[in-house]
Every structure is written in C-alpha cells, then in structure tokens.
Enzyme design. Structure first.
Site, PDB file in Angstrom:
ATOM      1  N   ASP A 132      44.271 -12.630  18.567  1.00 45.12           N
ATOM      2  CA  ASP A 132      42.756 -12.205  18.620  1.00 45.12           C
ATOM      3  C   ASP A 132      42.749 -10.557  18.987  1.00 45.12           C
ATOM      4  OD1 ASP A 132      40.094 -12.252  18.989  1.00 45.12           O
ATOM      5  OD2 ASP A 132      40.260 -13.713  20.597  1.00 45.12           O
ATOM      6  N   CYS A 186      35.965 -33.483   8.612  1.00 43.29           N
ATOM      7  CA  CYS A 186      34.716 -33.782   9.491  1.00 43.29           C
ATOM      8  C   CYS A 186      34.106 -35.011   8.670  1.00 43.29           C
ATOM      9  CB  CYS A 186      33.959 -32.637   9.351  1.00 43.29           C
ATOM     10  SG  CYS A 186      34.645 -31.181  10.509  1.00 43.29           S
ATOM     11  N   CYS A 189      29.974 -36.512   9.795  1.00 45.49           N
ATOM     12  CA  CYS A 189      29.599 -36.286  11.335  1.00 45.49           C
ATOM     13  C   CYS A 189      28.860 -34.909  11.442  1.00 45.49           C
ATOM     14  CB  CYS A 189      30.856 -36.486  12.153  1.00 45.49           C
ATOM     15  SG  CYS A 189      30.667 -35.836  13.948  1.00 45.49           S
ATOM     16  N   CYS A 196      24.284 -28.494  19.696  1.00 44.48           N
ATOM     17  CA  CYS A 196      24.252 -26.899  20.057  1.00 44.48           C
ATOM     18  C   CYS A 196      22.976 -26.527  20.691  1.00 44.48           C
ATOM     19  CB  CYS A 196      24.706 -26.100  18.806  1.00 44.48           C
ATOM     20  SG  CYS A 196      24.251 -24.362  19.293  1.00 44.48           S
ATOM     21  N   CYS A 212      24.560 -17.667  19.751  1.00 47.10           N
ATOM     22  CA  CYS A 212      25.822 -18.539  20.350  1.00 47.10           C
ATOM     23  C   CYS A 212      25.885 -18.181  21.785  1.00 47.10           C
ATOM     24  CB  CYS A 212      27.051 -18.410  19.622  1.00 47.10           C
ATOM     25  SG  CYS A 212      28.369 -19.260  20.391  1.00 47.10           S
TER      26      CYS A 212
END
Ligand code: B12
Ligand code: SF4
Length: 316
Positions: A132, A186, A189, A196, A212
C-alpha cells in the site's frame, strides 16, 4: 533453487497466508482506474490522480518488471462484527487497524522474502517491495496472481481466506511461472451493495470513495459533508460493513498472529471513553498503529460526529 514454488513456500514460512504470481502485462482491469478517476470517485485523494500514469501498469514504475509476486495476509481476529453490536455508544474501528501498523509488519516480511530470493537466485535481478506504499493497483495483480477475485464490494475475496486480508507485492524482473487468475464467485449476491450505510457502492465492484465511510473518516481533511454525517453512525475509523455481510467471510479463518490482536484501548471501546482522552493520550495510542494516518485531530472530528449520532439514536 529459486522458482515460483520455492518462493511461495518461503512466503508461507514468513507468515504470509497466500502468495501468487501475476504477469506484468496489459491486464484488462487496469483500465478501470482512469475511468474511476474521471468520474470523481477519488475525491480529495489527489495522490491517486498524480500517479495515474504509473498506476496504469507496473512497467511504468519498473520497466524491467516481468511479474508481480503478490502476498495476502489474514488479519481477522475472533472479535464480533460492528453489525452485531447492540451498544449505541460503541466506537467502531476497522478491523485492520486494531493491532500493529500493517505497512511496517508486512514490508519487513516482504523485505525478508526478497533478501532470501537474492541469496538463492545466484544472479542479479531488479525488484521493489510495496505494501500500500507504491503506485500499484494491488487488487488487480492479486486477482491475476490467483489470490482472489475483485468482489462486488471491490475487495479481493479469496475462496479460502475470505476478504480480511492485506496485500503486499514484489515487482520482479525474473521470468517466474505465472498463476491462473482467480474466478469471480460473487454470483447473484448483492448483500454488500444493499448494506452499505452511505450507498457508496454505486454498481457491482465500483466504489464512489467520496461516499465511503473509510474515506470520510480517514482520508478526508476538513468537515464531513452534512448529508452523510448521520449515515456514518458510530464508525470512528474506517468501515467494515460491506465485508461483514459478505457470505465468503462467514467461514473466514482467524489469525493467531500477535501483531493483529486488538490493542486493549480499541477493544469494544466506548465513544465517551475515547472522547475523554487528551490529544496527547490519543497520539500515544495511535503510535505504531495504522490509525496514525488520521492523527488525533481526525479521530476527534470523527468522535464528535459519532457521539452526535449516538445521542440522536438515544433520543429517537
Ligand atoms: C485508495 C484506497 C482506498 C480508498 C478507495 C477504495 C476503492 N475501492 O477504490 C478508500 C479510502 C475508500 C479505501 C477503503 C478501504 N480500503 Co483501501 N486502498 C486504497 C488503495 C491505496 C488504492 C485503491 C485504488 O486504486 N482504488 C481505485 C479503484 C479503481 O481500484 P481498486 O480499488 O483496485 O478497484 C477495483 C474495483 O473497484 C473494480 N472496478 C473499478 N471500476 C470498475 C468498473 C467495472 C465495470 C467493474 C466490473 C469493476 C470495477 O476493479 C478495480 C480494479 O481495476 C489500495 C492500495 C493499492 N495501492 O492498491 C488500498 C486497498 C485497496 N485498501 C484496502 C483496505 C483493507 C481497505 C478497507 C477495507 C479499509 C477499511 N476497513 O476501512 C476499505 C474497503 C472499502 C472498499 N469497499 O473498497 C486493501 C484491500 C485488501 C483486499 N483484500 O481487497 C488495499 C489493497 C491495501 C492493502 N495493501 O491491503 N481504500
Ligand atoms: S467500507 Fe462501509 S461505507 Fe465503504 S463501501 Fe463498504 S460498507 Fe460502504
């Protein structure tokens, strides 16, 4: 002997839970990044736009790169999810930030892996390590290293580890054997998009970071936009909701590595307790933790917003 297999074995010995090798090539998913920036989804994270050319391909970072050795490390612990909490006054902190700073922990392990590779290789080669910390689209390379697919919540989901993993990589000029990319599992789904709290997942796999909670509580300087303040609830640093609801995490393994175990101060901590700490006490608590990114002032802003939300929930 140095080859893909011995590197993966050594990575495992050093504490990485998964290791795979992606090609330094023109991967189709790399092009999403430019479109994502154009739509304004990066908000104030100006460093992403400034490094867009390098982020477009690791060969713009290291022209000799032939492959990317990607590692994933499970940081999950056996503590309850924020979505399970019944306490209105609980300060929610993202799981990855409970223990030691992952940048330090994982970079040190990656550097040891690279030092071992140099020792065994018997020939010079170019390499760079990142956790990162560099202009690399880590999730794309993780998918192409076979570690996991980029899920609808935009996180890399491993079929065996779930998504509570942190990524790190070595750009490498050696022509190592490449893995098959992971396959998307996924299916139909949509739990993460539905759960969120700020509707930040605008389409499967596409996150508007400006909505976010992770961005709002960690990256954003200045006040949190008024329309989003109440949706933040009592999250004071990052957010895990879209991973907590993911069915692939119901059987996610738990790590016994001491570095990821929660520091007592963050364990089920109350907003009132954290708010009562002085700036100096907060700064001391943040030392050596990934949360030092927000600094005491950022945490204080988030605590104020969360405390208002908790009070409203009590009144209402
Ligand atoms: C900027 C950043 C953020 C931003 C933006 C996140 C985002 N989704 O873009 C913010 C601050 C919001 C954030 C939050 C978090 N982050 Co972050 N973050 C990064 C960083 C530095 C760059 C990510 C980036 O380039 N984003 C731009 C988008 C375009 O790229 P991407 O996230 O790789 O996106 C893929 C999908 O969005 C999808 N996609 C995008 N557009 C489209 C369009 C279509 C049509 C489709 C199908 C797909 C698709 O494909 C993209 C790849 O091209 C990386 C480290 C790195 N250098 O890669 C860590 C990283 C992604 N973060 C990480 C973590 C742990 C988190 C949090 C869980 C922390 C938390 N608990 O609060 C949350 C998760 C939120 C979420 N659902 O993504 C880990 C993820 C590990 C994993 N298993 O996936 C990383 C890899 C750091 C690391 N070394 O481990 N993060
Ligand atoms: S981390 Fe939280 S706010 Fe961000 S996309 Fe996931 S659920 Fe939404």
């Amino acid at each position: 002997m140095l080859n893909a297999q011995t590197i993966k074995r050594k990575a495992h010995d050093l504490g990485f839970d998964a290791c795979g090798i992606a090609p330094a090539a023109d991967l189709p998913e790399l092009s999403f990044f430019g479109r994502w920036l154009d739509r304004g989804y990066a908000g104030e994270m100006g460093y992403l736009a400034r490094s867009a050319t390098r982020r477009a391909d690791v060969r713009n970072v290291m022209p000799s790169a032939r492959c990317v050795i990607v590692t994933a490390t499970n940081y999950n612990t056996d503590r309850p999810y924020s979505t399970e909490s019944q306490e209105r006054d609980q300060a929610h902190i993202a799981r990855y930030a409970w223990g030691d700073d992952y940048h330090d922990v994982l970079l040190e392990r990656l550097d040891r892996l690279l030092a071992w590779m140099r020792e065994v290789a018997g020939e010079p080669f170019e390499a760079r390590t990142y956790v990162d910390t560099g202009p690399v689209q880590e999730r794309v390379y993780a998918q192409h290293a076979g570690i996991g697919w980029i899920g609808k919540n935009s996180c890399v989901i491993s079929p065996t580890l779930g998504s509570w993993t942190l990524l790190g990589e070595i750009l490498c000029s050696l022509p190592l054997d490449i893995d098959q990319p992971a396959v998307d599992q996924c299916g139909t789904c949509m739990l993460c998009l539905e759960a969120c709290p700020t509707q930040a997942l605008v389409a499967p796999g596409v996150l508007d970071a400006t909505r976010c909670i992770s961005y709002l509580t960690i990256e954003l300087r200045g006040p949190i936009p008024a329309p989003l303040q109440s949706s933040i609830g009592t999250h004071v640093y990052g957010c895990d909701v879209c991973q907590e609801v993911c069915p692939w995490n119901t059987v996610a393994p738990v790590s016994s590595d001491p570095v990821w175990q929660p520091r007592p101060i963050w364990e089920r901590s109350k907003l009132t307790t954290l708010s009562s700490l002085s700036d100096q006490a907060l700064e001391e608590a943040l030392e050596g933790s990934a949360m030092s990114r927000a600094r005491a002032s950022g945490l204080r802003r988030n605590l104020l917003t969360a405390s208002r939300n908790a009070q409203k929930a009590c009144d209402g």
